[in-house]
Design a protein around this motif. Structure first.
Motif, short mmCIF file in Angstrom:
data_model
loop_
_atom_site.label_atom_id
_atom_site.label_comp_id
_atom_site.label_asym_id
_atom_site.label_seq_id
_atom_site.Cartn_x
_atom_site.Cartn_y
_atom_site.Cartn_z
N CYS A 250 0.84 -1.20 0.00
CA CYS A 250 0.00 0.00 0.00
C CYS A 250 0.87 1.25 0.00
CB CYS A 250 -0.93 0.00 1.22
SG CYS A 250 -2.26 -1.24 1.11
N THR A 251 1.91 1.25 -0.84
CA THR A 251 2.80 2.41 -0.97
C THR A 251 3.11 2.62 -2.45
OG1 THR A 251 3.81 1.90 1.16
CG2 THR A 251 4.96 3.44 -0.25
N VAL A 252 2.85 3.82 -2.94
CA VAL A 252 3.12 4.15 -4.34
C VAL A 252 3.89 5.46 -4.41
CG1 VAL A 252 1.19 2.92 -5.39
CG2 VAL A 252 0.82 5.20 -4.45
N GLN A 253 4.60 5.67 -5.54
CA GLN A 253 5.46 6.85 -5.69
C GLN A 253 5.43 7.33 -7.13
OE1 GLN A 253 10.05 6.91 -5.33
NE2 GLN A 253 9.34 7.41 -3.27
N GLN A 254 5.59 8.65 -7.31
CA GLN A 254 5.58 9.24 -8.64
C GLN A 254 6.37 10.55 -8.63
OE1 GLN A 254 1.77 10.66 -10.06
NE2 GLN A 254 2.29 10.23 -12.20
N ASP A 255 7.13 10.80 -9.69
CA ASP A 255 7.85 12.07 -9.86
C ASP A 255 7.01 12.98 -10.76
OD1 ASP A 255 10.05 11.35 -8.34
OD2 ASP A 255 11.10 10.46 -10.04
N ILE A 256 6.86 14.22 -10.34
CA ILE A 256 6.11 15.20 -11.12
C ILE A 256 6.97 16.45 -11.31
CG2 ILE A 256 3.90 14.36 -10.24
CD1 ILE A 256 3.77 16.95 -8.54
N LEU A 267 6.43 12.40 -5.15
CA LEU A 267 5.26 12.20 -4.31
C LEU A 267 5.19 10.74 -3.88
CD1 LEU A 267 2.56 14.16 -6.37
CD2 LEU A 267 3.97 15.00 -4.48
N THR A 268 5.04 10.50 -2.57
CA THR A 268 4.88 9.15 -2.04
C THR A 268 3.59 9.10 -1.24
OG1 THR A 268 7.29 8.91 -1.87
CG2 THR A 268 5.93 7.33 -0.65
N LYS A 332 -2.67 7.36 -6.69
CA LYS A 332 -3.74 6.62 -6.04
C LYS A 332 -3.23 5.31 -5.47
CE LYS A 332 -8.47 5.06 -6.94
NZ LYS A 332 -9.52 4.90 -7.98
N LEU A 333 -3.68 4.99 -4.26
CA LEU A 333 -3.28 3.75 -3.63
C LEU A 333 -3.84 2.55 -4.39
CD1 LEU A 333 -3.83 4.62 0.14
CD2 LEU A 333 -1.64 4.30 -1.02
N PRO A 334 -3.15 1.41 -4.34
CA PRO A 334 -3.64 0.22 -5.05
C PRO A 334 -5.02 -0.20 -4.51
CG PRO A 334 -1.35 -0.06 -4.40
CD PRO A 334 -1.83 1.18 -3.73
#
Length: 421
Positions: A250-256, A267-268, A332-334
């Motif tokens: 339940c952890t996701v990450q993205q660069d913006i 963003l985490t 968005k979380l899985p």
């Protein structure tokens, strides 16, 4: 007599061999240069006016056979032969430290000469280009040519941009700068010129047409017009967010992209730890970090909205005051990790509910109580609004007064009955 005759014949044969051997050796040395006349020993050569060094080779260059490093006298030192894309041959000769010559040969005949003396020069044979540099290096290609180009900004095959301008009747090829006029790469004065920008070799013709070749690249193309003086420059493409990466259950990450040029924000979104935003510089070094405990940094124009929910948003702005934020949702979380609602659930009330039966006491949602009088007074009683403790006290006091008045009325009736009896 017979012995003398045999001796004379043998002598003649030995003499013939001695004459023939030098002649064969001379013919072999210049075989590539065509037939060579051989004179008998002691005879003077015919006066043809030609010197041995001027003997025309089969290649039609008027030079001796090419051997790398061979000094050809006034014609310099031979360097190499180079085959051009159209099948012609360029014979490269060194004349000085920064002085080289290229003789162009087709079918053994010289059809052109380039001489680079302190600066590069170029030849154009119906779309086949040869650039000879003052160092002896060359660039050669076929095509990549845009004839009769007009003023404007052009993009090369590797994405480099150059600007062709027309001033005072002559063309200039310049670099493209963000502000101000670019550096001049080529200034034409009526002749073909060569310019270099990075790995790109540029040849500009007197009519403004020009060709470009990217050294060492498999991607080649003619220059492409992307902007003219009477058009608005196309906006630079906006940076796009990177892909969403799953780091845990339940952890996701993205660069913006950041609102600041060359900066990024990572963003985490973590179900247990909550959201985290890390502003990074162009080298990827963290500048500031936001999370649940530190949800805003006004100095960097960053804030997290909904830090205690599973659907937080990052706000960014470059100016303070009333400047609005640009909002970006955290990844968005899985599926299966959305057990928290967007709005936190209120804490349960600590007030003990009233027991069953009519006790005259009601419990409201705010945890406060009000006394409801009984009997005839209750029918006309008006209770204060919920949460108004002052009115509730006043109502209680009024009810007590009315009850006392009723009690006095009962005592008075009993006294009257006693007196009559």
């Amino acid at each position: 007599m017979r012995t003398a005759l045999r001796t004379a014949i043998a002598t003649a044969l030995v003499a013939g061999v001695a004459i023939t051997a030098p002649a064969l050796a001379a013919g072999a040395a210049f075989a590539a240069d065509g037939p060579v006349a051989v004179s008998a020993p002691g005879a003077k050569p015919a006066d043809t006016g030609a010197k041995p060094a001027d003997t025309a080779p089969a290649t039609g260059t008027g030079k001796t056979a090419d051997t790398k490093g061979q000094d050809t006298g006034k014609d310099g030192v031979f360097v190499r032969n180079q085959i051009l894309p159209n099948g012609a041959t360029a014979r490269i000769v060194k004349l000085g430290d920064t002085h080289y010559r290229a003789e162009i040969l087709k079918e053994g005949q010289r059809v052109g000469t380039l001489e680079a003396d302190g600066h590069p020069v170029a030849g154009n044979d119906d779309g086949t280009f040869l650039v000879l540099f003052e160092t002896g290096l060359t660039s050669t290609w076929q095509g990549n040519y845009l004839p009769g180009a007009r003023p404007g900004v052009y993009e090369l095959a590797d994405g480099t941009r150059v600007e062709l301008t027309l001033k005072y009747g002559g063309y200039d090829l310049r670099t493209v700068e963000k502000s101000g006029e670019g550096r001049v790469l080529v200034h034409l004065n009526g002749t073909r010129k060569v310019g270099v920008l990075g790995k790109a070799v540029l040849v500009v013709e007197p009519d403004g047409g020009f060709a470009a070749y990217i050294n060492g690249s498999t991607r080649q193309a003619a220059p492409k017009l992307v902007e003219t003086p009477d058009t608005t420059p196309a906006p630079a493409p906006k940076p796009t967010p990177g892909p969403v990466v799953t780091l845990g259950e339940c952890t996701v990450q993205q660069d913006i992209p950041s609102v600041f040029a060359l900066l990024t924000v990572t963003l985490t979104n973590d179900l247990e730890k909550g959201p985290k935003a890390v502003l990074k510089d162009e080298a990827g070094k963290p500048v500031v970090t936001l999370d649940r405990d530190h949800a805003a940094d006004l100095g960097q124009g960053l804030t997290i909205k909904g830090a205690n929910t599973t659907t937080p948003q990052l706000g960014q702005r470059t100016q303070g005051g009333d400047t609005p934020y640009a909002w970006t949702a955290f990844p968005k979380l899985p599926k299966g990790c959305e057990k928290d609602a967007a709005t936190p659930t209120p804490a349960p009330s600590t007030t003990t509910p009233a027991p069953a039966g009519n006790t005259g006491t009601t419990v409201n949602n705010g945890g406060q109580t009000s006394v409801v009088p009984k009997g005839g007074v209750a029918a006309g009683a008006e209770l204060a609004a919920e949460g108004d403790s002052t009115a509730l006290i006043a109502a209680g006091a009024g009810a007590a007064s009315l009850a006392a008045a009723g009690l006095g009325f009962v005592v008075l009736r009993r006294r009257s009955a006693g007196a009559r009896g």
